[in-house]
Design a protein around this motif. Structure first.
Motif, PDB file in Angstrom:
ATOM      1  N   TRP A  43       0.809  -1.254  -0.038  1.00 19.51           N
ATOM      2  CA  TRP A  43       0.021  -0.010  -0.038  1.00 19.51           C
ATOM      3  C   TRP A  43       0.829   1.349   0.025  1.00 19.51           C
ATOM      4  O   TRP A  43       0.351   2.457  -0.160  1.00 19.51           O
ATOM      5  N   TRP A  44       2.139   1.365   0.243  1.00 17.77           N
ATOM      6  CA  TRP A  44       2.781   2.436   0.445  1.00 17.77           C
ATOM      7  C   TRP A  44       2.803   3.580  -0.686  1.00 17.77           C
ATOM      8  O   TRP A  44       2.974   4.551  -0.630  1.00 17.77           O
ATOM      9  N   PRO A  45       2.763   3.033  -2.017  1.00 17.62           N
ATOM     10  CA  PRO A  45       2.827   3.835  -3.191  1.00 17.62           C
ATOM     11  C   PRO A  45       1.472   4.736  -2.855  1.00 17.62           C
ATOM     12  O   PRO A  45       1.533   5.805  -3.001  1.00 17.62           O
ATOM     13  N   ALA A  46       0.312   3.998  -2.866  1.00 23.30           N
ATOM     14  CA  ALA A  46      -0.991   4.767  -2.857  1.00 23.30           C
ATOM     15  C   ALA A  46      -0.863   5.803  -1.530  1.00 23.30           C
ATOM     16  O   ALA A  46      -1.456   6.946  -1.490  1.00 23.30           O
ATOM     17  N   PHE A  47      -0.403   5.357  -0.555  1.00 23.86           N
ATOM     18  CA  PHE A  47      -0.241   6.109   0.753  1.00 23.86           C
ATOM     19  C   PHE A  47       0.446   7.271   0.485  1.00 23.86           C
ATOM     20  O   PHE A  47       0.171   8.397   0.845  1.00 23.86           O
ATOM     21  N   ALA A  48       1.687   7.094  -0.148  1.00 22.77           N
ATOM     22  CA  ALA A  48       2.681   8.321  -0.344  1.00 22.77           C
ATOM     23  C   ALA A  48       1.694   9.374  -1.177  1.00 22.77           C
ATOM     24  O   ALA A  48       1.924  10.557  -1.065  1.00 22.77           O
ATOM     25  N   ALA A  49       1.063   8.839  -2.285  1.00 24.21           N
ATOM     26  CA  ALA A  49       0.275   9.655  -3.518  1.00 24.21           C
ATOM     27  C   ALA A  49      -0.800  10.467  -2.553  1.00 24.21           C
ATOM     28  O   ALA A  49      -0.854  11.724  -2.838  1.00 24.21           O
ATOM     29  N   LEU A  50      -1.201   9.879  -1.724  1.00 11.40           N
ATOM     30  CA  LEU A  50      -2.522  10.496  -0.902  1.00 11.40           C
ATOM     31  C   LEU A  50      -2.030  11.669  -0.030  1.00 11.40           C
ATOM     32  O   LEU A  50      -2.639  12.601   0.400  1.00 11.40           O
ATOM     33  N   VAL A  51      -0.926  11.199   0.778  1.00  9.48           N
ATOM     34  CA  VAL A  51      -0.375  12.189   1.745  1.00  9.48           C
ATOM     35  C   VAL A  51       0.026  13.350   1.047  1.00  9.48           C
ATOM     36  O   VAL A  51      -0.068  14.616   1.359  1.00  9.48           O
ATOM     37  N   LEU A  52       0.658  13.105  -0.123  1.00  9.69           N
ATOM     38  CA  LEU A  52       1.227  14.284  -1.188  1.00  9.69           C
ATOM     39  C   LEU A  52      -0.027  15.219  -1.295  1.00  9.69           C
ATOM     40  O   LEU A  52      -0.073  16.340  -1.575  1.00  9.69           O
ATOM     41  N   TYR A  53      -0.884  14.375  -1.939  1.00 11.00           N
ATOM     42  CA  TYR A  53      -2.395  15.104  -2.099  1.00 11.00           C
ATOM     43  C   TYR A  53      -2.929  15.887  -1.079  1.00 11.00           C
ATOM     44  O   TYR A  53      -3.167  17.057  -1.189  1.00 11.00           O
ATOM     45  N   MET A  54      -2.964  15.422   0.041  1.00  4.63           N
ATOM     46  CA  MET A  54      -3.473  15.984   1.120  1.00  4.63           C
ATOM     47  C   MET A  54      -2.512  17.369   1.526  1.00  4.63           C
ATOM     48  O   MET A  54      -3.070  18.498   1.809  1.00  4.63           O
ATOM     49  N   TYR A  55      -1.238  17.283   1.676  1.00  8.24           N
ATOM     50  CA  TYR A  55      -0.818  18.527   2.083  1.00  8.24           C
ATOM     51  C   TYR A  55      -0.524  19.444   0.993  1.00  8.24           C
ATOM     52  O   TYR A  55      -0.461  20.650   1.093  1.00  8.24           O
ATOM     53  N   SER A  56      -0.358  18.845  -0.230  1.00  9.61           N
ATOM     54  CA  SER A  56      -0.470  20.002  -1.537  1.00  9.61           C
ATOM     55  C   SER A  56      -1.807  20.702  -1.663  1.00  9.61           C
ATOM     56  O   SER A  56      -1.925  21.735  -1.957  1.00  9.61           O
ATOM     57  N   ARG A  57      -2.835  19.851  -1.314  1.00  5.09           N
ATOM     58  CA  ARG A  57      -4.304  20.410  -1.568  1.00  5.09           C
ATOM     59  C   ARG A  57      -4.313  21.747  -0.731  1.00  5.09           C
ATOM     60  O   ARG A  57      -4.798  22.657  -0.946  1.00  5.09           O
ATOM     61  N   VAL A 121     -14.600   7.777   3.422  1.00  2.00           N
ATOM     62  CA  VAL A 121     -13.870   6.291   3.857  1.00  2.00           C
ATOM     63  C   VAL A 121     -14.407   5.442   2.606  1.00  2.00           C
ATOM     64  O   VAL A 121     -13.743   4.170   2.483  1.00  2.00           O
ATOM     65  N   LEU A 122     -15.186   5.737   1.713  1.00  7.18           N
ATOM     66  CA  LEU A 122     -15.870   4.623   0.725  1.00  7.18           C
ATOM     67  C   LEU A 122     -14.645   4.203  -0.136  1.00  7.18           C
ATOM     68  O   LEU A 122     -14.522   3.072  -0.523  1.00  7.18           O
ATOM     69  N   GLY A 123     -13.768   5.206  -0.852  1.00  5.18           N
ATOM     70  CA  GLY A 123     -12.883   5.031  -1.851  1.00  5.18           C
ATOM     71  C   GLY A 123     -11.687   4.031  -1.268  1.00  5.18           C
ATOM     72  O   GLY A 123     -11.496   2.982  -1.894  1.00  5.18           O
ATOM     73  N   LEU A 124     -11.439   4.089  -0.088  1.00  7.37           N
ATOM     74  CA  LEU A 124     -10.132   3.378   0.373  1.00  7.37           C
ATOM     75  C   LEU A 124     -10.995   2.224   1.051  1.00  7.37           C
ATOM     76  O   LEU A 124     -10.137   1.081   1.202  1.00  7.37           O
ATOM     77  N   GLY A 125     -12.201   2.232   1.496  1.00  9.42           N
ATOM     78  CA  GLY A 125     -12.943   1.233   2.071  1.00  9.42           C
ATOM     79  C   GLY A 125     -13.238   0.251   0.911  1.00  9.42           C
ATOM     80  O   GLY A 125     -12.865  -0.868   1.088  1.00  9.42           O
ATOM     81  N   LEU A 126     -13.605   0.480  -0.327  1.00  4.10           N
ATOM     82  CA  LEU A 126     -13.629  -0.143  -1.213  1.00  4.10           C
ATOM     83  C   LEU A 126     -12.397  -1.039  -1.615  1.00  4.10           C
ATOM     84  O   LEU A 126     -12.288  -2.013  -1.994  1.00  4.10           O
ATOM     85  N   SER A 140      -6.597  -2.094  -9.943  1.00  2.00           N
ATOM     86  CA  SER A 140      -7.345  -1.517 -10.778  1.00  2.00           C
ATOM     87  C   SER A 140      -8.291  -0.237 -10.224  1.00  2.00           C
ATOM     88  O   SER A 140      -8.029   1.018 -10.835  1.00  2.00           O
ATOM     89  N   TRP A 141      -8.804  -0.560  -9.184  1.00  2.00           N
ATOM     90  CA  TRP A 141      -9.506   0.485  -8.510  1.00  2.00           C
ATOM     91  C   TRP A 141      -8.791   1.301  -7.843  1.00  2.00           C
ATOM     92  O   TRP A 141      -8.898   2.759  -7.802  1.00  2.00           O
ATOM     93  N   LEU A 142      -7.699   1.030  -7.260  1.00  2.00           N
ATOM     94  CA  LEU A 142      -6.795   1.982  -6.243  1.00  2.00           C
ATOM     95  C   LEU A 142      -6.024   3.055  -7.176  1.00  2.00           C
ATOM     96  O   LEU A 142      -5.589   4.079  -6.908  1.00  2.00           O
ATOM     97  N   THR A 143      -5.715   2.612  -8.469  1.00  2.00           N
ATOM     98  CA  THR A 143      -5.063   3.243  -9.449  1.00  2.00           C
ATOM     99  C   THR A 143      -6.104   4.387  -9.827  1.00  2.00           C
ATOM    100  O   THR A 143      -5.640   5.803  -9.832  1.00  2.00           O
ATOM    101  N   ARG A 144      -7.160   3.973  -9.968  1.00  2.00           N
ATOM    102  CA  ARG A 144      -8.177   5.202 -10.524  1.00  2.00           C
ATOM    103  C   ARG A 144      -8.675   6.119  -9.422  1.00  2.00           C
ATOM    104  O   ARG A 144      -8.795   7.461  -9.496  1.00  2.00           O
ATOM    105  N   TYR A 145      -8.537   5.463  -8.019  1.00  2.00           N
ATOM    106  CA  TYR A 145      -8.818   6.397  -6.845  1.00  2.00           C
ATOM    107  C   TYR A 145      -7.567   7.414  -6.790  1.00  2.00           C
ATOM    108  O   TYR A 145      -7.866   8.561  -6.577  1.00  2.00           O
ATOM    109  N   VAL A 146      -6.665   6.922  -6.742  1.00  2.00           N
ATOM    110  CA  VAL A 146      -5.421   7.730  -6.677  1.00  2.00           C
ATOM    111  C   VAL A 146      -5.194   9.019  -7.696  1.00  2.00           C
ATOM    112  O   VAL A 146      -5.138  10.197  -7.462  1.00  2.00           O
ATOM    113  N   ALA A 147      -5.653   8.383  -8.945  1.00  2.00           N
ATOM    114  CA  ALA A 147      -5.484   9.285 -10.275  1.00  2.00           C
ATOM    115  C   ALA A 147      -6.676  10.237 -10.191  1.00  2.00           C
ATOM    116  O   ALA A 147      -6.176  11.622 -10.487  1.00  2.00           O
TER     117      ALA A 147
END
Length: 223
Positions: A43-57, A121-126, A140-147
């Motif tokens: 999970w770390w690549p998705a985690f890193a991307a979402l952390v970057l998103y949160m702080y950059s946002r 919670v829905l995106g990561l819960g799924l 497939s799903w996590l790539t779309r969600y991060v994108a």
């Protein structure tokens, strides 16, 4: 449940991924700890991307200094809806005139607030369900969600836009209330809204990822 009652909805990737990992540990109870540790490797690549998103946002409107759009969104809405602003009409019909966030919530406020909070919670819960059942679909799903989150961030940088409640605070509109947390106030969960607002960016409003992620989940579910 204890976390939500005591601290509010998971509001950042750190807490969300910790909860997902604990759920994975519970699912694989009795398996060796090496398998539980595999979760972090996967999970770390998705985690890193979402952390970057949160702080950059939170800084998106400051990265290249684009001006905040206050008037244009209002004018476009009124052009599309015959001179009326949908936010004002909906709040008058469903909340009252005047509509105040501190006024007593109605039964449908509980429903609306609950649906609103599925966004967090829905995106990561799924993603977790797919991770436990079908790794190919999980990727497939996590790539779309991060994108979709990264794509939203790019637009936030180039088009910072004030939502109606903020435009109203600055005098561009008649008073418009921010109601996202009102429905849970009477059941003791009203504090979550202030915590979520603290980590966000009020002018990261276009596109609406609340609508975008909901549509993505729907399309993915029926495709």
């Amino acid at each position: 449940v204890v976390w939500i009652v005591e601290a509010g909805m998971p509001k950042d990737p750190f807490v969300m991924f910790a909860i997902l990992w604990l759920a994975s540990v519970a699912w694989y109870a009795g398996h060796p700890w090496r398998q539980h540790a595999q979760f972090f490797k996967d999970w770390w690549p998705a985690f890193a991307a979402l952390v970057l998103y949160m702080y950059s946002r939170g800084l998106s409107d400051e990265l290249i200094g684009m001006p905040v759009h206050w008037v244009m969104p209002i004018e476009v809405d009124r052009w599309m809806f015959g001179g009326h602003l949908p936010t004002e009409v909906l709040q008058q019909q469903l909340c009252g005139d005047p509509c105040r966030s501190a006024s007593d919530p109605r039964w449908f406020d509980l429903l609306f607030t609950s649906v609103y909070n599925t966004h967090f919670v829905l995106g990561l819960g799924l993603a977790l369900v797919l991770y436990l059942r079908n790794r190919r679909e999980w990727i497939s799903w996590l790539t779309r969600y991060v994108a979709i989150n990264v794509a939203g961030l790019v637009v936030y940088v180039f088009y910072p836009m004030a939502p109606p409640w903020l435009a109203a605070q600055e005098g561009y509109l008649d008073p418009v209330a921010r109601l996202t947390g009102r429905g849970w106030r009477d059941i003791g969960l009203g504090g979550f809204h202030h915590a979520l607002a603290a980590v966000g960016n009020p002018v990261a409003a276009m596109p609406s990822l609340h609508a975008g992620v909901a549509m993505l989940v729907t399309i993915y579910a029926v495709s």
